[in-house]
Design a protein around this motif. Structure first.
Motif, PDB file in Angstrom:
ATOM      1  N   ASN A  47       0.712  -1.148   0.107  1.00 32.43           N
ATOM      2  CA  ASN A  47      -0.090   0.118  -0.173  1.00 32.43           C
ATOM      3  C   ASN A  47       0.899   1.275  -0.149  1.00 32.43           C
ATOM      4  O   ASN A  47       1.341   1.591   0.829  1.00 32.43           O
ATOM      5  N   LEU A  48       0.959   1.925  -1.098  1.00 29.35           N
ATOM      6  CA  LEU A  48       1.612   3.130  -1.343  1.00 29.35           C
ATOM      7  C   LEU A  48       0.644   4.239  -1.641  1.00 29.35           C
ATOM      8  O   LEU A  48       1.142   5.524  -2.070  1.00 29.35           O
ATOM      9  N   SER A  49      -0.629   4.084  -1.362  1.00 24.17           N
ATOM     10  CA  SER A  49      -1.533   5.196  -1.705  1.00 24.17           C
ATOM     11  C   SER A  49      -1.445   6.505  -0.863  1.00 24.17           C
ATOM     12  O   SER A  49      -0.637   6.367   0.276  1.00 24.17           O
ATOM     13  N   ARG A  50      -1.926   7.596  -1.466  1.00 18.80           N
ATOM     14  CA  ARG A  50      -1.842   8.993  -0.724  1.00 18.80           C
ATOM     15  C   ARG A  50      -0.513   9.423  -0.165  1.00 18.80           C
ATOM     16  O   ARG A  50      -0.093   9.776   0.866  1.00 18.80           O
ATOM     17  N   ASN A  51       0.347   9.572  -1.313  1.00 12.43           N
ATOM     18  CA  ASN A  51       1.560  10.053  -1.253  1.00 12.43           C
ATOM     19  C   ASN A  51       1.899  10.970  -2.455  1.00 12.43           C
ATOM     20  O   ASN A  51       0.667  11.535  -3.068  1.00 12.43           O
ATOM     21  N   ALA A  52       2.694  11.371  -2.658  1.00 12.41           N
ATOM     22  CA  ALA A  52       3.435  12.087  -3.894  1.00 12.41           C
ATOM     23  C   ALA A  52       4.113  11.566  -4.637  1.00 12.41           C
ATOM     24  O   ALA A  52       5.008  12.106  -5.514  1.00 12.41           O
ATOM     25  N   LEU A  53       3.809  10.220  -5.045  1.00 12.06           N
ATOM     26  CA  LEU A  53       4.946   9.367  -5.874  1.00 12.06           C
ATOM     27  C   LEU A  53       4.699   9.675  -7.302  1.00 12.06           C
ATOM     28  O   LEU A  53       3.324   9.887  -7.712  1.00 12.06           O
ATOM     29  N   GLU A  54       5.561   9.783  -8.102  1.00 15.16           N
ATOM     30  CA  GLU A  54       5.420  10.211  -9.497  1.00 15.16           C
ATOM     31  C   GLU A  54       6.096   9.181 -10.456  1.00 15.16           C
ATOM     32  O   GLU A  54       6.814   8.238 -10.159  1.00 15.16           O
ATOM     33  N   GLY A  55       5.998   9.631 -11.745  1.00 15.27           N
ATOM     34  CA  GLY A  55       6.600   8.720 -12.806  1.00 15.27           C
ATOM     35  C   GLY A  55       5.771   7.454 -13.219  1.00 15.27           C
ATOM     36  O   GLY A  55       4.517   7.516 -12.858  1.00 15.27           O
ATOM     37  N   ASN A  56       6.366   6.706 -14.068  1.00 12.65           N
ATOM     38  CA  ASN A  56       5.354   5.453 -14.359  1.00 12.65           C
ATOM     39  C   ASN A  56       5.573   4.187 -13.474  1.00 12.65           C
ATOM     40  O   ASN A  56       6.501   4.097 -12.558  1.00 12.65           O
ATOM     41  N   ILE A  57       4.349   3.605 -13.517  1.00 10.88           N
ATOM     42  CA  ILE A  57       4.581   2.378 -12.842  1.00 10.88           C
ATOM     43  C   ILE A  57       5.414   1.336 -13.481  1.00 10.88           C
ATOM     44  O   ILE A  57       5.279   1.138 -14.592  1.00 10.88           O
ATOM     45  N   PRO A  58       6.286   0.900 -12.634  1.00 15.73           N
ATOM     46  CA  PRO A  58       7.375  -0.157 -13.459  1.00 15.73           C
ATOM     47  C   PRO A  58       6.694  -1.133 -14.019  1.00 15.73           C
ATOM     48  O   PRO A  58       5.878  -2.093 -13.396  1.00 15.73           O
ATOM     49  N   ASN A  59       7.156  -1.768 -15.370  1.00  9.49           N
ATOM     50  CA  ASN A  59       6.338  -2.738 -16.168  1.00  9.49           C
ATOM     51  C   ASN A  59       7.339  -4.098 -15.641  1.00  9.49           C
ATOM     52  O   ASN A  59       7.739  -4.510 -16.531  1.00  9.49           O
ATOM     53  N   VAL A  60       7.148  -4.513 -14.282  1.00  8.70           N
ATOM     54  CA  VAL A  60       8.104  -5.615 -14.016  1.00  8.70           C
ATOM     55  C   VAL A  60       7.380  -6.751 -13.224  1.00  8.70           C
ATOM     56  O   VAL A  60       7.836  -7.648 -12.785  1.00  8.70           O
ATOM     57  N   PHE A  61       6.060  -6.833 -13.394  1.00  9.80           N
ATOM     58  CA  PHE A  61       5.200  -7.849 -12.795  1.00  9.80           C
ATOM     59  C   PHE A  61       5.590  -9.019 -13.734  1.00  9.80           C
ATOM     60  O   PHE A  61       5.762  -9.160 -15.125  1.00  9.80           O
ATOM     61  N   GLY A  62       5.339 -10.436 -13.098  1.00 16.83           N
ATOM     62  CA  GLY A  62       5.520 -11.690 -13.957  1.00 16.83           C
ATOM     63  C   GLY A  62       4.577 -12.923 -13.206  1.00 16.83           C
ATOM     64  O   GLY A  62       3.718 -12.560 -12.313  1.00 16.83           O
ATOM     65  N   SER A  63       5.098 -13.885 -13.548  1.00 16.90           N
ATOM     66  CA  SER A  63       4.273 -15.106 -13.208  1.00 16.90           C
ATOM     67  C   SER A  63       4.139 -15.349 -11.847  1.00 16.90           C
ATOM     68  O   SER A  63       3.508 -16.024 -11.097  1.00 16.90           O
ATOM     69  N   ASN A  64       5.222 -14.683 -11.177  1.00 14.11           N
ATOM     70  CA  ASN A  64       5.493 -15.119  -9.676  1.00 14.11           C
ATOM     71  C   ASN A  64       4.780 -13.828  -8.735  1.00 14.11           C
ATOM     72  O   ASN A  64       4.831 -13.967  -7.583  1.00 14.11           O
ATOM     73  N   SER A  65       4.216 -12.977  -9.413  1.00 10.39           N
ATOM     74  CA  SER A  65       3.580 -11.851  -8.851  1.00 10.39           C
ATOM     75  C   SER A  65       2.497 -12.212  -8.109  1.00 10.39           C
ATOM     76  O   SER A  65       1.440 -12.616  -8.846  1.00 10.39           O
ATOM     77  N   TYR A  66       2.229 -11.869  -6.635  1.00 12.98           N
ATOM     78  CA  TYR A  66       1.130 -12.730  -6.020  1.00 12.98           C
ATOM     79  C   TYR A  66       0.618 -11.396  -5.129  1.00 12.98           C
ATOM     80  O   TYR A  66       1.377 -11.450  -3.962  1.00 12.98           O
ATOM     81  N   PHE A  67      -0.095 -10.418  -5.510  1.00 15.04           N
ATOM     82  CA  PHE A  67      -0.659  -9.350  -4.501  1.00 15.04           C
ATOM     83  C   PHE A  67      -2.215  -9.899  -4.021  1.00 15.04           C
ATOM     84  O   PHE A  67      -2.977  -9.740  -4.743  1.00 15.04           O
ATOM     85  N   MET A  68      -2.234  -9.928  -2.924  1.00 13.38           N
ATOM     86  CA  MET A  68      -3.541  -9.764  -2.230  1.00 13.38           C
ATOM     87  C   MET A  68      -4.169  -8.377  -2.185  1.00 13.38           C
ATOM     88  O   MET A  68      -5.391  -8.320  -2.326  1.00 13.38           O
ATOM     89  N   ALA A  69      -3.100  -7.648  -2.098  1.00 12.76           N
ATOM     90  CA  ALA A  69      -3.708  -6.292  -2.206  1.00 12.76           C
ATOM     91  C   ALA A  69      -2.594  -5.393  -2.834  1.00 12.76           C
ATOM     92  O   ALA A  69      -1.454  -5.345  -2.252  1.00 12.76           O
ATOM     93  N   LEU A  70      -2.833  -4.474  -3.810  1.00 14.09           N
ATOM     94  CA  LEU A  70      -1.888  -3.449  -4.515  1.00 14.09           C
ATOM     95  C   LEU A  70      -2.731  -2.208  -4.504  1.00 14.09           C
ATOM     96  O   LEU A  70      -3.653  -2.213  -5.383  1.00 14.09           O
TER      97      LEU A  70
END
Length: 368
Positions: free
Chosen positions: A281-304
């Motif tokens: 959970n990185l919500s409600r900040n001032a993060l910028e730029g693109n979301i890194p395109n690095v997800f893969g078959s091992n990515s397992y998020f209950m919450a993002l």
């Protein structure tokens, strides 16, 4: 006459045995002073604290070392499934304060006075002089003042839980000396100042919960040295600066809550490609730029949750290759382009994508 003499001898012998097996009078006196400073009107817990032997099972919440007969544990929880609570049909409520006399129990291992809602005053500074203390749990009361400055003296402490009180001041610099600490919970207080730069010296920690305070400054890079850290929660503070890239390389980290701060810069790619992180959970900040395109078959998020930032560009196409994504929120950013089709997007609602610059496609009503 012989029978009377024998009876007297037996009586004396039993009295001596009873005295030997009882707790020391000094321990009993310390417990009674502790009791005198508190008021518990509903459950009658302290009514069980009668008789000379405080090691008796009748003394609710008190346990002794079986060999030395010294008081070792005080375990008083205001929320419990113990029959005394079920009979009363309510949770506990206690007012008063913690008497420093409790520190005369110098063999105390566990001191738990949790969830009584009304106990106030400061944490006795003398608690830091208890050499055997392993658990200090005062969650869910109204303690105020500061954490004792020399808390680091408690070298054997494994659990420090002061959450949901009214504690102010800073995290003491000495805390990094608590080399046995595994669980640190300071949530829901009024603690200010910076997280110590050398916080990573607490290498035994598996949970660090600091949310809902007034912490400022940046997230120390040294935290990445905590090889056993599984849960880091610093949400709802006033932290600023970038997210340390080293956090993405932590092998055991599974839950990371940094939401509701003033963090800036870009999202470290390692945080999104780390297959061990399941809640991010990185919500409600001032993060910028693109979301890194690095997800893969091992990515397992209950919450993002990346919502309420200044992220731009497209939704990463690699999200479609993730093994599982339960809840995802990308709303309130500056994202643009088509929402990918298929899993995990086919089960997400429009609220996960609203208030972006130019996203289109299902589940939004806007077509591409």
């Amino acid at each position: 006459m012989g029978f009377l003499s024998l009876f007297i001898q037996l009586t004396i012998m039993l009295a001596v045995i009873s005295a030997v097996n009882s707790c020391p009078p000094s321990d009993r006196a310390a417990l009674l002073a502790f009791k005198a400073a508190l008021t518990e009107p509903y459950l009658g817990i302290f009514k069980t604290w009668t008789g000379n032997d405080c090691c008796s099972s009748n003394w609710y919440g008190v346990s002794c070392d079986p060999t030395t007969r010294r008081v070792a544990d005080i375990n008083l929880r205001g929320e419990s499934e113990d029959p005394i609570f079920e009979k009363a049909g309510r949770t506990g409520y206690m007012t008063g304060w913690i008497s420093p006399e409790i520190c005369k129990l110098d063999r105390l291992t566990n001191f738990i006075v949790a969830d009584w809602k009304g106990i106030s005053g400061e944490i006795p500074k003398c608690l830091t002089s208890l050499p055997s203390l392993r658990i200090l749990d005062l969650i869910g009361n109204k303690f105020s003042g500061e954490i004792p400055y020399d808390i680091g003296n408690l070298k054997h402490l494994t659990v420090l839980n002061l959450a949901d009180n009214a504690i102010s001041g800073q995290i003491p610099a000495s805390i990094v000396g608590m080399s046995s600490l595994m669980h640190l919970d300071l949530r829901g207080n009024q603690i200010s100042g910076k997280i110590p730069e050398d916080f990573g010296k607490l290498w035994m920690l598996s949970r660090v919960l600091l949310s809902r305070n007034q912490l400022t400054g940046s997230i120390p890079e040294s935290i990445a040295q905590m090889n056993r850290l599984a849960d880091l929660d610093v949400a709802k503070n006033k932290l600023s600066g970038p997210i340390p890239e080293q956090l993405g390389k932590m092998r055991v980290l599974s839950t990371l809550n940094l939401d509701s701060n003033s963090l800036s810069g870009q999202i470290p790619a390692g945080l999104l490609s780390n297959s061990g992180v399941g809640i991010l959970n990185l919500s409600r900040n001032a993060l910028e730029g693109n979301i890194p395109n690095v997800f893969g078959s091992n990515s397992y998020f209950m919450a993002l949750d990346l919502s309420h930032n200044n992220l731009k560009g497209p939704i990463p196409s690699s999200l479609s290759s993730a093994k599982y994504i339960g809840h995802m929120d990308l709303s309130h950013n500056h994202l643009c382009g088509p929402i990918p089709s298929g899993s995990p997007f086919d089960h997400l609602e429009a609220s996960s994508f609203i208030n972006n610059d130019c996203l289109c496609g299902n589940p939004l009503l806007k077509t591409c």
